[in-house]
Design an enzyme around this catalytic site. Structure first.
Site, PDB file in Angstrom:
ATOM      1  N   ARG A 273       0.765  -1.233  -0.094  1.00  0.00           N
ATOM      2  CA  ARG A 273      -0.029   0.145  -0.067  1.00  0.00           C
ATOM      3  C   ARG A 273       0.962   1.130   0.104  1.00  0.00           C
ATOM      4  NH1 ARG A 273      -5.109  -1.663   3.950  1.00  0.00           N
ATOM      5  NH2 ARG A 273      -5.364  -3.741   3.130  1.00  0.00           N
ATOM      6  N   ARG A 288       2.313   0.897  10.232  1.00  0.00           N
ATOM      7  CA  ARG A 288       1.924   1.587   8.846  1.00  0.00           C
ATOM      8  C   ARG A 288       3.021   1.461   8.086  1.00  0.00           C
ATOM      9  NH1 ARG A 288      -2.846   3.955   7.767  1.00  0.00           N
ATOM     10  NH2 ARG A 288      -3.353   4.337  10.067  1.00  0.00           N
ATOM     11  N   GLU A 360      -5.413  -1.914  14.819  1.00  0.00           N
ATOM     12  CA  GLU A 360      -6.311  -2.636  14.158  1.00  0.00           C
ATOM     13  C   GLU A 360      -5.758  -3.796  13.241  1.00  0.00           C
ATOM     14  OE1 GLU A 360      -8.606  -0.194  11.338  1.00  0.00           O
ATOM     15  OE2 GLU A 360      -8.859  -2.144  10.066  1.00  0.00           O
ATOM     16  N   SER A 363     -10.417  -6.438  10.070  1.00  0.00           N
ATOM     17  CA  SER A 363     -11.545  -5.697   9.747  1.00  0.00           C
ATOM     18  C   SER A 363     -12.263  -6.993   8.964  1.00  0.00           C
ATOM     19  CB  SER A 363     -11.261  -4.549   8.810  1.00  0.00           C
ATOM     20  OG  SER A 363     -12.453  -3.830   8.818  1.00  0.00           O
ATOM     21  N   ARG A 402       1.347  -6.028  12.765  1.00  0.00           N
ATOM     22  CA  ARG A 402       0.897  -5.537  13.900  1.00  0.00           C
ATOM     23  C   ARG A 402       0.627  -6.490  14.924  1.00  0.00           C
ATOM     24  NH1 ARG A 402      -3.957  -1.168  11.477  1.00  0.00           N
ATOM     25  NH2 ARG A 402      -2.356   0.027  10.401  1.00  0.00           N
TER      26      ARG A 402
END
Length: 437
Positions: A273, A288, A360, A363, A402
């Site tokens: 990303r 991130r 997070e 999801s 994470r």
RNA sequence: GGAGGGGUGGCAGAGUGGUUGAAUGCGGCGGUCUUGAAAACCGCUGUCCGACUUGUCGGACCGGGGGUUCGAAUCCCUCCCCCUCCGCCA
């Protein structure tokens, strides 16, 4: 993609549902264009029908003119009639050509507009615009702080298992290098997670990490997320932002035979990303980054089972947190926070006591028939039955860097060492602690 | 990267530019026969879109796109994919 039919049937219901997302959608233009498209289509089709009838007759007459058994006189007559019909057909053809090109333009525009419309939020999704409106539905473990814990970027460097400097040397900011026990820990987690989900009935899949642009459209990542994805400058290759894209497309343009649903897949892939949208946020550490690993869960299910299957998907992702002994909480996203494809989503966050934030790690979403329609995925209930769109569900199980953060920060000891979670030890070659340096 | 061959319905496999959505075979579904089954025979058997009287009518689809033509599965261009051989390579 929404069904055009559902917009026609009840435009106000669609408008109201979309309003809950707090984004602008060109619904009025779609409705108006659809009306013009349909009336043009009717004209085109009736003219085509007329032309087809003429062609058929021309064909018959043409055969007569060369048939030896037909009298000379009649052949001549047929030839005249044929010429007459050919002229009429040619005239019709010219009119058709311009109508057809108009129709094509409308179709392209309509499709373009429709592809920009996000999925409708499920009625059970809470109202709200931002993160603060998400609703925590359950929590296991405490949001604890005890002062002495280091954030993973510091801990990782001290232990010599995360190397940010060399990551930046190789690839720039938002890249990192894992070494020794750090690299091993991530690999162990991946392997353990794959085994964990496989035992719970998911089929393991190893997909390509690059896919065609078409797959991004079908998966609902284009046009909206173009800015956030990497792609090859010369060839039609797009790097996965998540394995979800590959898994959606696994069955694109297929009609699944009866008894193939539900399908449960688990795939480990790297994910890429750009993080353009989040420029400047979370620049420290490995929270991130541009390249990360993820174990993804994905389901194709009959529509009536999607709610139940979503709950199970969330439970499967939560079970990973529980087995790892990580404090975690589950929240239902509000309408404004839903992803483009999702009708309902749950986020799972784990507590990282070093950097003192909720991370997070998953999801989980139901995309209802939205992706299935975009990707032309259908199934039959019985042999010869009408094809229907299945529902698709996705969720991480879990995102790796994470999870590595959470493990390091939760399992660090006051003496600077880090214990290895019980379930991971068999995958660590017997190592049960990372000694302090 | 070079040379050649090929993409037609669930599969196999025909298809002189004109009643071809497409022969034929297999498979599948229904029926006749049978105590039952098999065999044999008969019928049905794709997807998408639109219209309205919701059952019918119309349209589109033979790898994708474009073109020639009154009319294209069939002719031309272009792209994609698959196969075989050669080269290269983890």
């Amino acid at each position: 993609m929404l069904a055009l039919q559902s917009i026609r049937d009840d435009p106000d219901a669609v408008r109201q549902a979309l309003a809950r997302r707090h984004t602008d959608v060109p619904l009025d233009e779609i409705i108006a264009l659809d009306g013009r498209w349909r009336s043009t289509l009717q004209q085109v089709e009736s003219q085509r029908s007329e032309r087809n009838a003429l062609s058929k007759e021309i064909g018959g007459l043409a055969r007569m003119t060369t048939d030896e058994r037909v009298a000379r006189r009649e052949q001549k007559h047929a030839a005249h009639r044929r010429d007459d019909l050919v002229a009429r057909s040619a005239f019709l053809g010219e009119k058709l050509e311009s109508l057809e090109s108009q129709l094509k333009e409308m179709e392209a525009r309509l499709r373009d507009l429709l592809l920009q419309v996000p999925n409708l939020p499920d009625p059970d999704v809470p109202d709200g615009e931002g993160e603060e409106d998400n609703v925590v539905v359950r929590q296991a473990g405490e949001e604890y702080r005890d002062g002495w814990r280091l954030a993973h970027w510091e801990l990782g460097e001290r232990l010599g298992i995360i190397d940010f400097e060399r990551g930046a040397k190789l690839s720039g900011s938002r890249f990192f290098v894992l070494k020794g026990a750090g690299a091993r820990l991530q690999r162990a987690l991946i392997q353990w997670m794959l085994d964990f989900h496989t035992e719970r009935g998911y089929q393991e899949v190893y997909p390509p990490a690059m896919v065609k642009e078409e797959c991004m459209w079908k998966g609902g990542w284009l046009p909206k997320f173009a800015e956030n994805m990497y792609h090859d400058a010369e060839e039609d290759y797009w790097w996965l932002p998540t394995a979800e894209v590959a898994l959606t497309n696994l069955h694109s343009d297929e009609i699944l035979e009866p008894d193939t649903l539900p399908l449960h897949y688990v795939a480990y892939t790297p994910c890429f990303r750009r993080e353009k949208v989040s420029a400047g946020r979370d620049v420290r550490g490995i929270k991130r980054v541009h390249q990360f690993d993820k174990v993804e869960l994905y389901k194709f299910v009959p529509p009536e089972r999607s709610a139940e299957e979503l709950d199970k998907l969330v439970a499967d992702a939560e079970a990973v947190c529980r087995a790892l002994g990580l404090p975690h909480r589950v929240s239902r996203l509000c309408a404004g926070e839903l992803g483009f494809n999702a009708a309902m989503s749950y986020d799972i966050e784990v507590w990282a006591p070093g950097c003192e934030e909720w991370l997070e790690v998953s999801s989980c979403s139901s995309c209802t028939d939205f992706q299935a329609r975009r990707a032309a995925i259908r199934f039959r209930r019985q042999k010869g039955g009408r094809p229907e769109h299945p529902h698709t569900l996705n969720g991480s199980g879990l995102a790796l860097p994470r999870t590595v953060i959470a493990v390091l920060e939760n399992y660090q000891q006051p003496d600077g060492s880090v214990a290895v979670p019980e379930v991971i030890r068999p995958y660590m070659g017997g190592v049960d602690v990372f000694p302090s340096q």
